[in-house]
Design a protein around this motif. Structure first.
Motif: not given
Length: 104
Positions: A10-23, A30-38
């Motif tokens: 996870x990289x928090x901040x104004x532009x952030x992302x989260x990458x997870x590996x799930x079984x 691979x599960x991903x989510x990106x955030x830009x501000x709100x």
């Protein structure tokens, strides 16, 4: 099906992302989510590998494995669940002791 989280970056901040590996079952995702501000993107799930499919390919490549044996192995993997695994109870270690015995 229960999912097992193998890793999470996870990289928090104004532009952030989260990458997870799930079984999930026999499938590694691979599960991903990106955030830009709100604004958050929807969570995206990408199938990386199905372990049963990969195991079937490996067994097919082995000329000495019979069709019946391959079918039994695949059925065993597809039917695998938590009831097939013995519960692991953590062992408390005596940190003052200098001798430890491995259980494996």
């Amino acid at each position: 099906a229960d999912e097992l989280q193998l890793f999470r970056f996870r990289n928090p901040g104004l532009v952030s992302f989260e990458i997870k590996g799930e079984m999930v079952g026999n499938q590694l995702d691979m599960v991903m989510q990106v955030s830009f501000g709100g604004f958050n993107s929807p969570e995206k799930r990408i199938k990386l590998v199905d372990l049963v499919d990969q195991f079937a390919v490996v067994l097919t490549a082995m000329p000495f494995v019979s069709v019946g044996t391959k079918a039994k192995a695949i059925a065993a993997l597809k039917g695998f669940n938590e009831d097939d695994v013995k519960k692991v109870v953590p062992k408390a270690w005596d940190l003052a002791s200098t001798e430890y015995e491995a259980d494996w």
